[in-house]
Structure formats: C-alpha cells, structure tokens
Design a protein around this motif. Structure first.
Motif, PDB file in Angstrom:
ATOM      1  N   GLU A  96       0.836  -1.210   0.000  1.00  0.00           N
ATOM      2  CA  GLU A  96       0.000   0.000   0.000  1.00  0.00           C
ATOM      3  C   GLU A  96       0.865   1.252   0.000  1.00  0.00           C
ATOM      4  OE1 GLU A  96      -2.444  -0.418   3.413  1.00  0.00           O
ATOM      5  OE2 GLU A  96      -3.531  -2.170   2.642  1.00  0.00           O
ATOM      6  N   GLU A  97       1.944   1.233   0.764  1.00  0.00           N
ATOM      7  CA  GLU A  97       2.832   2.394   0.845  1.00  0.00           C
ATOM      8  C   GLU A  97       3.509   2.649  -0.500  1.00  0.00           C
ATOM      9  OE1 GLU A  97       4.431   5.539   3.239  1.00  0.00           O
ATOM     10  OE2 GLU A  97       2.839   4.075   3.636  1.00  0.00           O
ATOM     11  N   ARG A 142       2.326   1.921  -3.429  1.00  0.00           N
ATOM     12  CA  ARG A 142       1.314   2.483  -4.327  1.00  0.00           C
ATOM     13  C   ARG A 142       1.208   3.995  -4.149  1.00  0.00           C
ATOM     14  NH1 ARG A 142      -3.048  -2.096  -2.680  1.00  0.00           N
ATOM     15  NH2 ARG A 142      -2.392  -3.749  -4.129  1.00  0.00           N
ATOM     16  N   ASP A 143       1.388   4.459  -2.911  1.00  0.00           N
ATOM     17  CA  ASP A 143       1.239   5.887  -2.613  1.00  0.00           C
ATOM     18  C   ASP A 143       2.512   6.685  -2.847  1.00  0.00           C
ATOM     19  OD1 ASP A 143      -1.371   5.413  -1.908  1.00  0.00           O
ATOM     20  OD2 ASP A 143      -1.008   5.426   0.252  1.00  0.00           O
ATOM     21  N   THR A 144       3.664   6.108  -2.504  1.00  0.00           N
ATOM     22  CA  THR A 144       4.902   6.897  -2.503  1.00  0.00           C
ATOM     23  C   THR A 144       5.959   6.421  -3.488  1.00  0.00           C
ATOM     24  OG1 THR A 144       6.016   5.557  -0.806  1.00  0.00           O
ATOM     25  CG2 THR A 144       4.531   7.288  -0.031  1.00  0.00           C
ATOM     26  N   LEU A 165       9.573   5.091   0.157  1.00  0.00           N
ATOM     27  CA  LEU A 165       9.272   4.028   1.110  1.00  0.00           C
ATOM     28  C   LEU A 165      10.283   4.006   2.244  1.00  0.00           C
ATOM     29  CD1 LEU A 165       7.469   1.403   1.521  1.00  0.00           C
ATOM     30  CD2 LEU A 165       9.388   0.176   0.482  1.00  0.00           C
ATOM     31  N   ASN A 214       7.569   4.201   7.994  1.00  0.00           N
ATOM     32  CA  ASN A 214       6.238   4.555   7.486  1.00  0.00           C
ATOM     33  C   ASN A 214       5.371   3.316   7.274  1.00  0.00           C
ATOM     34  OD1 ASN A 214       6.851   7.254   7.494  1.00  0.00           O
ATOM     35  ND2 ASN A 214       7.335   7.369   5.317  1.00  0.00           N
ATOM     36  N   ARG A 233       1.737   2.482   9.096  1.00  0.00           N
ATOM     37  CA  ARG A 233       0.542   2.087   8.350  1.00  0.00           C
ATOM     38  C   ARG A 233      -0.001   0.740   8.842  1.00  0.00           C
ATOM     39  NH1 ARG A 233      -1.594   3.200   2.930  1.00  0.00           N
ATOM     40  NH2 ARG A 233       0.099   4.711   2.599  1.00  0.00           N
ATOM     41  N   GLU A 238       0.987  -3.713 -11.257  1.00  0.00           N
ATOM     42  CA  GLU A 238       1.287  -2.575 -10.396  1.00  0.00           C
ATOM     43  C   GLU A 238       2.702  -2.088 -10.712  1.00  0.00           C
ATOM     44  OE1 GLU A 238      -0.254  -2.790  -6.248  1.00  0.00           O
ATOM     45  OE2 GLU A 238      -0.437  -4.930  -6.689  1.00  0.00           O
ATOM     46  N   ARG A 253       4.549   0.466 -10.015  1.00  0.00           N
ATOM     47  CA  ARG A 253       5.402   0.943  -8.923  1.00  0.00           C
ATOM     48  C   ARG A 253       5.933  -0.213  -8.086  1.00  0.00           C
ATOM     49  NH1 ARG A 253       3.314   6.482  -5.934  1.00  0.00           N
ATOM     50  NH2 ARG A 253       4.142   7.927  -7.503  1.00  0.00           N
TER      51      ARG A 253
END
Length: 214
Positions: free
Chosen positions: A31-32, A34-36, A41, A45, A49, A131, A133
């Motif tokens: 999930e991290e 996907r966001d960053t 990463l 962090n 999460r 995905e 990333r």
C-alpha cells in the motif's frame, strides 16, 4: 497465543502472532509503495501504516530492500505447483551436473515443454506487472546487497529454477535451464531500467523460450 511455528522468514521461525505481524507489514508495504513509490518508502512509514512499532518492524526487516523482496518472495511462494503431464513428469531428471547436458531421454516433441516453460515465465513475470510501482520496487530491492536480501534472492532463484525444471520435464538439461534463467534475469533488469513494460517483458520472454526450448 499459540506457540505453533507457522512460517520461516529470513531470520527465524515465527509464531502465529509474529507471522500475522509480518503479513501486516508486507501488505502495508504494498500500500505504501502504491502511494509513494520505492524512493519514498521507509520501514518506519510501513510500520505506522500497519499499526506496528518501528522497533518491532525492524526486528523482522532490516531494510526496505529486505521488506520488498519479502513481498515478491511471498507472491512467488503462493503460486500453485507447475502442472506437468504424468508422462513428462515421470521422465524429469534430477538436476544434472554442470558438465552434463544430455538431460535424459527427450520427450517425443518439444512443443509441450515450450508451452509449459512459457506459462511458468509468464506467471512469474506477471506476479507484480499490474502494479508498475511495485514491479519497479521489487526489481530494485532484489538487487540489494544486505545479507537478508541475498538469502531471499537465493531462495527466489532456486524456486524459479525448480519451476522451470518441472516445466521442461526430460528436457531440463543444465544449459537450457541456465539460458532460461539468464533470459528472465536480463528481462527483469531491462524492464526495471524502463526500456520495456513488465507486460511486454512477458511476451518477449515467451518469444525467447520458443528459441531456447527445442
């Protein structure tokens, strides 16, 4: 808490509760990313999460490379066994020595072996291809030099070799296995450098397998 040992990570065996913590961390890492992306990463962090203390996260994963490589390893390990017809499986030889390229008695046709090899390469390539990333993160992480990554990388390489050997059946000679492994590793690096997409990588590996398995 059950004392049963349910998993074996890079460092030690885990209880069910510890295994659940590792699962939460690997899911949070995806999930991290996907966001960053991989550059943003951090283990800290990811721990936040996942609802895990950073110090606890670091007892399982020494670095973000280690954490992301674990994500790939878990996806690879979850794949079902290679489906090999009984007649091909019966003739599958043991791992030949470096100087032996005979591979035992050949199958009547290479078509079945090629089809199975293409399927194996495609399923491995597509583990993270949807995905971008995450795919790029896995490629970068698996090139890490820390000991935990090196151990996982060895496990990944062995698992891939076993799947290819099963797919080849009696055609699993040393040179063919090496050629397929080098093709996969080179394609992974090619995609990781941005020269091609991971979806295109699967198609190109299929073409290469057609040339190698004869």
């Amino acid at each position: 808490m059950s004392g049963k040992l349910v998993a074996e990570p890079t460092r030690r065996r885990l209880t069910e509760r510890q295994a659940d913590t590792v699962r939460r961390l690997t899911e949070a890492a995806v999930e991290e990313i996907r966001d960053t992306g991989f550059d943003g990463l951090t283990v800290r962090n990811v721990a936040r999460r996942a609802g895990v203390a950073p110090a606890t996260a670091y007892t399982y994963f020494a670095s973000k490379n280690h954490l992301v490589t674990e994500v790939f390893w878990r996806r690879l390990s979850a794949l079902p066994p290679v489906d090999v017809p009984a007649e091909a499986a019966a003739d599958t030889p043991a791992e030949p020595s470096a100087g032996d390229s005979s591979g035992g008695s050949p199958e009547p046709s290479a078509a079945g072996a090629r089809e199975r090899v293409v399927a194996v390469l495609r399923e491995i390539t597509l583990l993270v291809s949807d995905e971008p990333r995450l795919a790029a993160a896995c490629t970068t992480a698996m090139l890490g030099t820390d000991p935990d990554v090196q151990e996982l990388r060895a496990r990944i390489g062995l698992a891939i070799r076993r799947r290819l050997r099963a797919a080849l059946g009696s055609r699993a000679d040393h040179r063919t296995l090496n050629a397929l492994e080098f093709a996969y590793a080179g394609a992974l690096l090619h995609a990781g450098m941005g020269y091609t997409s991971y979806g295109e990588m699967a198609d190109r590996l299929a073409d290469i397998a057609e040339l190698i398995v004869r």
